[in-house]
Design a protein around this motif. Structure first.
Motif, PDB file in Angstrom:
ATOM      1  N   ASP A 279       2.576  12.275   5.588  1.00 35.61           N
ATOM      2  CA  ASP A 279       3.748  12.348   4.708  1.00 35.61           C
ATOM      3  C   ASP A 279       3.540  11.513   3.455  1.00 35.61           C
ATOM      4  O   ASP A 279       3.870  11.937   2.341  1.00 35.61           O
ATOM      5  CB  ASP A 279       5.005  11.891   5.444  1.00 35.61           C
ATOM      6  N   TYR A 280       3.007  10.302   3.650  1.00 37.67           N
ATOM      7  CA  TYR A 280       2.762   9.446   2.478  1.00 37.67           C
ATOM      8  C   TYR A 280       1.656  10.040   1.614  1.00 37.67           C
ATOM      9  O   TYR A 280       1.705   9.959   0.381  1.00 37.67           O
ATOM     10  CB  TYR A 280       2.406   8.030   2.917  1.00 37.67           C
ATOM     11  N   LYS A 281       0.684  10.658   2.258  1.00 33.33           N
ATOM     12  CA  LYS A 281      -0.412  11.275   1.494  1.00 33.33           C
ATOM     13  C   LYS A 281       0.122  12.338   0.542  1.00 33.33           C
ATOM     14  O   LYS A 281      -0.296  12.434  -0.613  1.00 33.33           O
ATOM     15  CB  LYS A 281      -1.445  11.872   2.452  1.00 33.33           C
ATOM     16  N   LYS A 282       1.073  13.134   1.007  1.00 29.83           N
ATOM     17  CA  LYS A 282       1.687  14.144   0.138  1.00 29.83           C
ATOM     18  C   LYS A 282       2.361  13.475  -1.056  1.00 29.83           C
ATOM     19  O   LYS A 282       2.277  13.953  -2.186  1.00 29.83           O
ATOM     20  CB  LYS A 282       2.714  14.970   0.914  1.00 29.83           C
ATOM     21  N   ALA A 283       3.049  12.366  -0.776  1.00 32.10           N
ATOM     22  CA  ALA A 283       3.786  11.666  -1.830  1.00 32.10           C
ATOM     23  C   ALA A 283       2.848  11.062  -2.861  1.00 32.10           C
ATOM     24  O   ALA A 283       3.053  11.226  -4.067  1.00 32.10           O
ATOM     25  CB  ALA A 283       4.664  10.576  -1.215  1.00 32.10           C
ATOM     26  N   TYR A 284       1.791  10.356  -2.409  1.00 32.98           N
ATOM     27  CA  TYR A 284       0.942   9.705  -3.404  1.00 32.98           C
ATOM     28  C   TYR A 284       0.011  10.687  -4.115  1.00 32.98           C
ATOM     29  O   TYR A 284      -0.354  10.464  -5.275  1.00 32.98           O
ATOM     30  CB  TYR A 284       0.194   8.495  -2.831  1.00 32.98           C
ATOM     31  N   MET A 285      -0.327  11.787  -3.464  1.00 33.11           N
ATOM     32  CA  MET A 285      -1.122  12.800  -4.168  1.00 33.11           C
ATOM     33  C   MET A 285      -0.290  13.474  -5.255  1.00 33.11           C
ATOM     34  O   MET A 285      -0.813  13.817  -6.320  1.00 33.11           O
ATOM     35  CB  MET A 285      -1.663  13.828  -3.179  1.00 33.11           C
ATOM     36  N   ALA A 286       1.007  13.633  -5.000  1.00 24.04           N
ATOM     37  CA  ALA A 286       1.892  14.208  -6.016  1.00 24.04           C
ATOM     38  C   ALA A 286       1.984  13.296  -7.232  1.00 24.04           C
ATOM     39  O   ALA A 286       2.200  13.770  -8.356  1.00 24.04           O
ATOM     40  CB  ALA A 286       3.280  14.445  -5.437  1.00 24.04           C
ATOM     41  N   GLU A 287       1.805  11.988  -7.024  1.00 24.47           N
ATOM     42  CA  GLU A 287       1.847  11.036  -8.132  1.00 24.47           C
ATOM     43  C   GLU A 287       0.457  10.786  -8.713  1.00 24.47           C
ATOM     44  O   GLU A 287       0.282   9.921  -9.571  1.00 24.47           O
ATOM     45  CB  GLU A 287       2.443   9.711  -7.645  1.00 24.47           C
ATOM     46  N   VAL A 288      -0.532  11.541  -8.262  1.00 25.55           N
ATOM     47  CA  VAL A 288      -1.915  11.453  -8.751  1.00 25.55           C
ATOM     48  C   VAL A 288      -2.476  10.045  -8.562  1.00 25.55           C
ATOM     49  O   VAL A 288      -3.177   9.514  -9.428  1.00 25.55           O
ATOM     50  CB  VAL A 288      -2.029  11.908 -10.224  1.00 25.55           C
ATOM     51  N   LEU A 289      -2.150   9.429  -7.425  1.00 18.64           N
ATOM     52  CA  LEU A 289      -2.740   8.156  -7.043  1.00 18.64           C
ATOM     53  C   LEU A 289      -3.942   8.429  -6.140  1.00 18.64           C
ATOM     54  O   LEU A 289      -3.846   9.218  -5.202  1.00 18.64           O
ATOM     55  CB  LEU A 289      -1.721   7.292  -6.309  1.00 18.64           C
ATOM     56  N   VAL A 290      -5.048   7.773  -6.420  1.00 19.70           N
ATOM     57  CA  VAL A 290      -6.275   7.982  -5.653  1.00 19.70           C
ATOM     58  C   VAL A 290      -6.474   6.798  -4.705  1.00 19.70           C
ATOM     59  O   VAL A 290      -6.531   5.648  -5.158  1.00 19.70           O
ATOM     60  CB  VAL A 290      -7.495   8.107  -6.592  1.00 19.70           C
ATOM     61  N   PRO A 291      -6.550   7.028  -3.389  1.00 20.76           N
ATOM     62  CA  PRO A 291      -6.767   5.913  -2.460  1.00 20.76           C
ATOM     63  C   PRO A 291      -8.042   5.149  -2.799  1.00 20.76           C
ATOM     64  O   PRO A 291      -9.099   5.748  -3.009  1.00 20.76           O
ATOM     65  CB  PRO A 291      -6.901   6.607  -1.103  1.00 20.76           C
ATOM     66  N   GLN A 292      -7.929   3.850  -2.891  1.00 21.79           N
ATOM     67  CA  GLN A 292      -9.095   2.996  -3.150  1.00 21.79           C
ATOM     68  C   GLN A 292      -8.909   1.715  -2.343  1.00 21.79           C
ATOM     69  O   GLN A 292      -8.571   0.671  -2.863  1.00 21.79           O
ATOM     70  CB  GLN A 292      -9.241   2.676  -4.644  1.00 21.79           C
TER      71      GLN A 292
END
Length: 321
Positions: A279-292
């Motif tokens: 669920d969080y992955k959907k949210a942060y991908m929508a904000e174009v945040l790249v996991p680092q």
């Protein structure tokens, strides 16, 4: 008695079992504080504010605590740094790290600097973008540069000690133009000035632009990313448009010096689990945040290396001596 003093070998063993349990999705990790305050220098609606508030919607699934976001504005982040650096090192208060806290530390003499805090964990890399109002006169970065050559123009950026401000200054130099750079304490105020035509462009992050971007009120002209953003493939990079500037913002957390190792280990495991949350992955991908993800053992070196290279750049431009 502090959490550091009361922790024992048995407690460490229980924490290890809890890690395995949380990884399996059973229970959030036990934590020494019931309430954790996440401090940002950003105004409401700004990049760090949006990042923290979205993350806290999911973080309680992985750490057994209540999370509160606190906006401490002023001094280009100096007040927020002092708030955190002078707080108890018990895991109850953390600061949202971005390049701003390095720039502020180097370009002024704040009461507390990045050296007075302990990097905890990095979570994301964030794209810096150039945007303008959709119904305005600029349809490309070339249009903006041409206007700047003729009439200087006005560009918006976050506070003076920010990556956005440095991006604007580097683009000015690369393009050979001299627009006025108008700084703001937060991205929300800057966006309003872009929308009303006071500014030709603004430089910021996609998450703070989301509502107006989705409404078609603003248009992205370019990104400072080294390569195009996968979620926005039609947006060119500044570099491919002919200007040799590439920058990426980091987003993480830092605390007062002396946060117990057991507490730091909890965050390492929790953030790993958090980034895998569908669920969080959907949210942060929508904000174009790249996991680092950079854990507590490596994040201090990352911050120190960034500070060293930033200091060298600022000295080369004459911004500091």
């Amino acid at each position: 008695m502090s959490f550091m003093k009361t922790i024992s070998v048995a407690a460490v063993g229980l924490a290890t079992l809890a890690f395995a349990s949380a990884t399996a999705g059973a229970e959030p990790l036990p934590y020494p504080n019931k309430v954790v305050t996440l401090v940002t220098h950003s105004s409401p609606g700004g990049g760090s504010d949006v990042f923290l508030r979205e993350m806290t919607k999911y973080l309680g699934k992985y750490i057994d605590a209540t999370f509160v976001v606190e906006n401490v504005q002023g001094g280009s982040g100096a007040k927020a740094m002092a708030r955190v650096a002078t707080s108890p090192a018990d895991g109850s208060v953390f600061y949202a790290t971005t390049p701003t806290y390095i720039y502020t530390s180097l370009m002024s003499k704040p009461q507390s600097s990045y050296k007075d805090m302990e990097p905890l964990v990095n979570i994301f890399a964030d794209s810096e973008v150039i945007y303008t109002r959709t119904d305005g006169p600029y349809k490309s970065l070339k249009d903006v540069i041409e206007h700047a050559k003729k009439e200087r123009g006005r560009w918006g950026a976050a506070n003076p000690a920010s990556l956005e401000r440095q991006a604007a200054e580097q683009l000015k130099r690369a393009a050979g133009v001299t627009p006025a750079i108008v700084t703001h304490e937060g991205g929300g105020d800057m966006m309003l000035n872009v929308l009303n035509g006071t500014l030709d462009i603004g430089i910021g992050e996609i998450q703070e632009l989301r509502s107006q971007l989705d409404a078609g009120k603003i248009t992205l002209l370019a990104t400072f990313n080294p390569e195009r953003i996968s979620e926005k493939p039609d947006v060119p990079t500044v570099k491919e448009l002919g200007y040799d500037v590439a920058l990426v913002k980091f987003r993480g957390l830092a605390g007062p010096k002396g946060v117990p190792e057991a507490t730091r280990a909890i965050w390492d495991q929790a953030v790993k689990n958090l980034l895998d949350d569908p669920d969080y992955k959907k949210a942060y991908m929508a904000e174009v945040l790249v996991p680092q993800l950079i854990g507590e053992k490596d994040y201090p070196a990352f911050i120190n290396n960034f500070a060293t290279s930033t200091e060298q750049f600022l000295k080369s431009t004459g911004a500091i001596k």
